[in-house]
Design a protein around this motif. Structure first.
Motif, PDB file in Angstrom:
ATOM      1  N   LYS A 186     129.146  55.769  -4.252  1.00  0.00           N
ATOM      2  CA  LYS A 186     128.515  54.760  -5.098  1.00  0.00           C
ATOM      3  C   LYS A 186     127.899  53.620  -4.298  1.00  0.00           C
ATOM      4  CE  LYS A 186     132.716  52.122  -6.248  1.00  0.00           C
ATOM      5  NZ  LYS A 186     133.554  51.651  -7.384  1.00  0.00           N
ATOM      6  N   CYS A 214     122.326  52.916 -15.886  1.00  0.00           N
ATOM      7  CA  CYS A 214     123.452  52.012 -15.607  1.00  0.00           C
ATOM      8  C   CYS A 214     124.629  52.304 -16.531  1.00  0.00           C
ATOM      9  CB  CYS A 214     123.013  50.558 -15.750  1.00  0.00           C
ATOM     10  SG  CYS A 214     121.845  50.000 -14.496  1.00  0.00           S
ATOM     11  N   ALA A 218     128.401  53.523 -15.372  1.00  0.00           N
ATOM     12  CA  ALA A 218     129.649  52.859 -15.758  1.00  0.00           C
ATOM     13  C   ALA A 218     130.691  53.881 -16.184  1.00  0.00           C
ATOM     14  CB  ALA A 218     129.376  51.860 -16.883  1.00  0.00           C
ATOM     15  N   SER A 219     130.247  54.906 -16.894  1.00  0.00           N
ATOM     16  CA  SER A 219     131.168  55.956 -17.324  1.00  0.00           C
ATOM     17  C   SER A 219     131.654  56.782 -16.129  1.00  0.00           C
ATOM     18  CB  SER A 219     130.475  56.858 -18.346  1.00  0.00           C
ATOM     19  OG  SER A 219     131.292  57.945 -18.714  1.00  0.00           O
ATOM     20  N   TRP A 221     131.692  55.934 -12.915  1.00  0.00           N
ATOM     21  CA  TRP A 221     132.482  55.123 -11.977  1.00  0.00           C
ATOM     22  C   TRP A 221     133.721  54.508 -12.624  1.00  0.00           C
ATOM     23  CZ3 TRP A 221     127.711  52.092  -9.654  1.00  0.00           C
ATOM     24  CH2 TRP A 221     126.960  52.971  -8.858  1.00  0.00           C
ATOM     25  N   LYS A 222     133.856  54.697 -13.945  1.00  0.00           N
ATOM     26  CA  LYS A 222     135.007  54.196 -14.697  1.00  0.00           C
ATOM     27  C   LYS A 222     135.161  52.679 -14.520  1.00  0.00           C
ATOM     28  CE  LYS A 222     137.655  58.511 -14.743  1.00  0.00           C
ATOM     29  NZ  LYS A 222     136.494  59.361 -14.381  1.00  0.00           N
ATOM     30  N   CYS A 223     134.093  51.978 -14.843  1.00  0.00           N
ATOM     31  CA  CYS A 223     134.110  50.530 -14.720  1.00  0.00           C
ATOM     32  C   CYS A 223     133.252  49.914 -15.814  1.00  0.00           C
ATOM     33  CB  CYS A 223     133.622  50.096 -13.338  1.00  0.00           C
ATOM     34  SG  CYS A 223     131.889  50.507 -13.009  1.00  0.00           S
ATOM     35  N   GLU A 224     133.256  48.600 -15.895  1.00  0.00           N
ATOM     36  CA  GLU A 224     132.441  47.889 -16.869  1.00  0.00           C
ATOM     37  C   GLU A 224     130.991  47.820 -16.402  1.00  0.00           C
ATOM     38  OE1 GLU A 224     133.591  46.944 -19.789  1.00  0.00           O
ATOM     39  OE2 GLU A 224     135.605  47.643 -19.262  1.00  0.00           O
ATOM     40  N   HIS A 226     129.002  45.298 -16.175  1.00  0.00           N
ATOM     41  CA  HIS A 226     128.706  44.208 -15.237  1.00  0.00           C
ATOM     42  C   HIS A 226     129.139  44.577 -13.821  1.00  0.00           C
ATOM     43  CE1 HIS A 226     132.858  42.662 -14.777  1.00  0.00           C
ATOM     44  NE2 HIS A 226     133.015  42.990 -16.049  1.00  0.00           N
ATOM     45  N   ASP A 227     130.160  45.439 -13.700  1.00  0.00           N
ATOM     46  CA  ASP A 227     130.573  45.906 -12.379  1.00  0.00           C
ATOM     47  C   ASP A 227     129.518  46.836 -11.776  1.00  0.00           C
ATOM     48  OD1 ASP A 227     133.092  44.575 -12.384  1.00  0.00           O
ATOM     49  OD2 ASP A 227     133.859  46.133 -13.728  1.00  0.00           O
ATOM     50  N   VAL A 228     128.879  47.642 -12.616  1.00  0.00           N
ATOM     51  CA  VAL A 228     127.788  48.506 -12.149  1.00  0.00           C
ATOM     52  C   VAL A 228     126.652  47.649 -11.597  1.00  0.00           C
ATOM     53  CG1 VAL A 228     125.997  50.145 -12.838  1.00  0.00           C
ATOM     54  CG2 VAL A 228     128.335  50.405 -13.698  1.00  0.00           C
ATOM     55  N   GLN A 231     127.625  46.256  -8.285  1.00  0.00           N
ATOM     56  CA  GLN A 231     127.589  47.270  -7.234  1.00  0.00           C
ATOM     57  C   GLN A 231     126.153  47.556  -6.806  1.00  0.00           C
ATOM     58  OE1 GLN A 231     130.405  49.157  -5.775  1.00  0.00           O
ATOM     59  NE2 GLN A 231     128.711  49.491  -4.339  1.00  0.00           N
TER      60      GLN A 231
END
Length: 241
Positions: A186, A214, A218-219, A221-224, A226-228, A231
């Motif tokens: 990532k 995006c 998020a799905s 990378w299993k994150c929110e 805003h984290d995408v 990154q």
């Protein structure tokens, strides 16, 4: 938002698209298909410091535009970004394969002579050949494989070679594309639209349609969300530093 591969000059209304990108404070890499298109395309970038214009010669045009290589060499010192370049192994373009490989090899050599560039690379049905060329030109710069569609083995080879990847709405709509994205590191992924060529619901994709990618990242990378975005901003900074 970041669109690392858009053909701004090929929209029917490029000024309106640029305005939309400016309003959204997007970073755009506007790629060109021929060296002769670069000057006019680069004029679109005067509207925003966040728009960069890449110098390219698309593999699908290599046969009819290889005579523009001297112009490419004349312009390359003016740019940091090169693209769209690469190889296309689809059956309808195999007849120009010799021209494609000549043009790609020449461009990589020119990039090496200029100390390396950030390159956005087309590799449809030609990932192995593209990687072979990159291995022969290790000083050409940073390779970003746009809309990568090779095998998992080719993906692993590209990762080991230090390649980056740009993914967009078209790629995340494909089960094969999703499988490949899950294997990509990532920290070497950025978003792209490939507009106006990518189609979404029977229309051309806009640069801001990278938001669709995006959401899928998020799905994966299993994150929110805003984290995408964080990154991707970090990735872009690492790429251009």
């Amino acid at each position: 938002m970041i669109d690392l591969h858009a053909h701004l000059d090929l929209y029917p209304n490029p000024a309106d698209v640029v305005a939309g990108c400016v309003d959204r404070e997007m970073f755009i890499l506007s790629v060109t298909n021929t060296p002769s298109a670069w000057k006019r395309s680069s004029e679109l970038a005067t509207e925003s410091s966040r728009i960069r214009t890449a110098l390219g010669l698309h593999p699908q045009l290599a046969g009819e535009r290889r005579h523009e290589l001297p112009l490419f060499d004349e312009l390359i010192s003016k740019v940091r970004y090169v693209g769209e370049i690469g190889l296309d192994g689809a059956p309808e373009h195999r007849q120009s394969w010799q021209d494609q490989t000549h043009v790609f090899d020449h461009i990589l050599s020119s990039c090496e002579s200029e100390g390396g560039k950030i390159m956005t690379i087309h590799s449809r049905r030609a990932a192995t050949a593209v990687l072979d060329h990159l291995e022969r030109h290790t000083e050409a710069g940073v390779a970003i494989l746009h809309w990568f569609s090779g095998t998992k083995q080719e993906l692993r080879r590209a990762i080991d070679a230090g390649c980056w990847f740009s993914v967009g709405p078209g790629m995340v709509a494909s089960p094969t594309g999703l499988r490949l994205i899950r294997e990509m590191p990532k920290e070497r992924v950025l978003t792209e639209s490939d507009g106006p060529f990518t189609r979404i619901d029977e229309r051309s994709a806009w640069p801001w349609d990278v938001a669709l990618a995006c959401g899928v990242l998020a799905s994966i990378w299993k994150c929110e969300l805003h984290d995408v975005h964080g990154q991707l901003r970090s990735n872009l900074q690492a790429l251009v530093v």
